[in-house]
Design a protein around this motif. Structure first.
Motif, short mmCIF file in Angstrom:
data_model
loop_
_atom_site.label_atom_id
_atom_site.label_comp_id
_atom_site.label_asym_id
_atom_site.label_seq_id
_atom_site.Cartn_x
_atom_site.Cartn_y
_atom_site.Cartn_z
N TYR A 172 -5.68 41.19 39.93
CA TYR A 172 -6.94 41.60 39.82
C TYR A 172 -7.97 40.46 39.20
N ASN A 173 -9.25 40.50 39.69
CA ASN A 173 -10.08 39.79 39.06
C ASN A 173 -10.87 40.27 38.08
N SER A 207 -8.22 43.48 48.57
CA SER A 207 -7.94 42.28 49.69
C SER A 207 -6.51 42.43 50.40
N THR A 284 -10.01 36.57 46.40
CA THR A 284 -10.14 37.54 45.45
C THR A 284 -10.61 36.92 44.11
N GLY A 293 -13.10 40.37 47.42
CA GLY A 293 -11.97 41.82 46.90
C GLY A 293 -11.68 41.49 45.36
N VAL A 296 -5.71 41.90 44.94
CA VAL A 296 -4.80 41.76 45.94
C VAL A 296 -3.16 41.96 45.38
#
Length: 451
Positions: A172-173, A207, A284, A293, A296
């Motif tokens: 994750y971001n 995503s 992402t 996104g 992912v």
């Protein structure tokens, strides 16, 4: 019958992987130590024969960074043996590619096969050559019984699993999470709630690489293993139960809770079906505070594609285990096995090298790679996140489940535009038609298994 392994220590494995978030906060905490160790020439653990003048071809479906990193391993083999090694880019499904090469009288010396089913097929078609004594000695020394069994057919060793994958991870971001006030979810219900929270912040939460059907099989397998349990997983992998079974209906219905909400998926279903895996990752971790996104799903190899962005693993890019749908989170692995297709000294020497920690170290240092080789020093991995993923895999011993689609006949579980890949792409487009998806999956599976 395809090989399956027990999942008795799933909780133990994910207790280790669960520390990823904490490890990620440290980023490259061991960087100085790693730089120091990489400055010295590591000890050679395996002796290889002199192969001056011998030419060896190795076929694999790897491209981009994966191919580049593997080429470093082949260069080291050339340096130690005097052989000349050529990488042969293969197309998916690789069994079809190899069949054409063999029919034309020019098979590669070694092929990297990404499915257990592909190893089985290579043996059934009498293409594969048994692993020699030196490579078997390296396997016995460096691999758990489970990983050795995955490369064996009817008690004879044919494959050396060089590369493994933990396919139960969500990356994750971190900026998107922080801006939304989101936390790492531990259950499927929490995962959907987190997705809604991120969506409300103005960022699309998930995503999905729908253009690559194999990613959709991984989505299904993680949900199914956690929800239906390991016994049902084994039965479905061997087609001992049908795809019309209620357990499949339950898993598809669960997956439809995400796929059925276009606002939660980057580009909606249509956009996802046009998104290939590398793009699903890079979109992402690019775009500043407005990525396409925020999360992912895929294995540890996602880090290779993150490296193509400006995001730093452990700070900008973090990871958590695939959320538990049932009582336990899933532990799904994949891997690529080296198989000799020629009776040659060079082919066997390469298998021996690939079964050693010497070869694994080169790929580990390059990043985006996890080795099932238990003799590899974890310090070889470039950051704490990958190091902990690798440690968790080794700690699992023989207690894991191999990717279900990779255990199946390749015509069903491993062919673009056909079988499970196509059926799940159709399901992503129309997730309300659970019964239709089940019927299509069962029809294609029955043909593939000759049921």
């Amino acid at each position: 019958m395809r090989t399956t392994l027990r999942t008795g220590r799933a909780a133990v494995v994910f207790a280790a992987v669960g520390a990823l978030a904490l490890a990620g906060c440290g980023g490259d905490g061991d960087k100085d130590k790693d730089d120091e160790s990489k400055g010295r020439e590591p000890a050679t653990t395996v002796q290889l024969p002199k192969l001056d003048g011998e030419k060896i071809e190795v076929a694999a479906v790897w491209t981009g960074p994966e191919q580049e990193n593997f080429t470093k391993v082949l260069k080291e083999f050339e340096k130690r043996t005097g052989a000349t090694v050529t990488f042969v880019p293969a197309q998916d499904p690789i069994v079809n590619f190899l069949g054409t090469k063999i029919a034309g009288g020019s098979p590669p010396d070694v092929a990297m096969l990404p499915q257990v089913g592909a190893v089985q097929q290579a043996v059934e078609r009498k293409w594969a050559k048994p692993v020699g004594a030196e490579a078997k000695a390296q396997l016995a020394k460096n691999y758990s019984a489970g990983w050795q069994q995955l490369g064996a057919v009817d008690g004879t060793q044919y494959g050396v699993y060089y590369k493994a994958a933990n396919k139960s991870l969500v990356w994750y971001n971190n900026t998107a999470f922080q801006n939304a006030g989101a936390k790492e979810p531990k259950t499927w219900k929490e995962f959907l709630a987190t997705a809604e929270t991120i969506s409300a912040s103005g960022v699309t939460p998930v995503s999905v690489a729908g253009a690559d059907g194999w990613t959709l099989t991984d989505w299904f397998e993680n949900v199914y293993l956690s929800q239906a349990g390991p016994e049902k997983y084994d039965q479905l992998a061997q087609h001992k139960i049908k795809w019309t079974d209620p357990s499949v209906k339950a898993a598809l219905t669960t997956l439809g809770e995400l796929f059925g909400k276009p606002a939660l998926i980057s580009g909606g279903a249509d956009g996802a079906l046009q998104t290939e895996f590398p793009v699903s990752v890079t979109q992402t971790f690019s775009g500043g505070d407005q990525p396409k996104g925020a999360m992912v799903f895929e294995g540890d190899f996602v880090s290779v594609n993150i490296a193509q962005t400006d995001a730093e693993i452990g700070t900008d890019a973090k990871v958590f285990p695939f959320p538990a749908v049932g009582a336990q989170p899933p532990v799904v692995t994949g891997g690529d096995a080296a198989v000799a297709l020629k009776d040659s000294k060079g082919a066997q020497a390469l298998l021996t090298f690939l079964a050693s920690p010497d070869a694994a170290r080169i790929s580990a240092e390059a990043g985006g790679f996890i080795s099932p080789n238990k003799s590899l020093d974890p310090a070889a991995y470039p950051n704490d996140v990958q190091r902990d993923i690798a440690k968790a895999l080794i700690a699992a011993g023989d207690d894991f489940r191999f990717d279900m689609s990779d255990q199946m006949p390749q015509s069903f579980g491993g062919t673009p535009g056909k079988g499970e890949w196509k059926a799940l792409q159709d399901f992503l487009k129309n997730p309300k038609d659970v019964a239709g998806a089940q019927q299509k999956l069962e029809s294609d599976a029955a043909k593939a298994y000759k049921s």
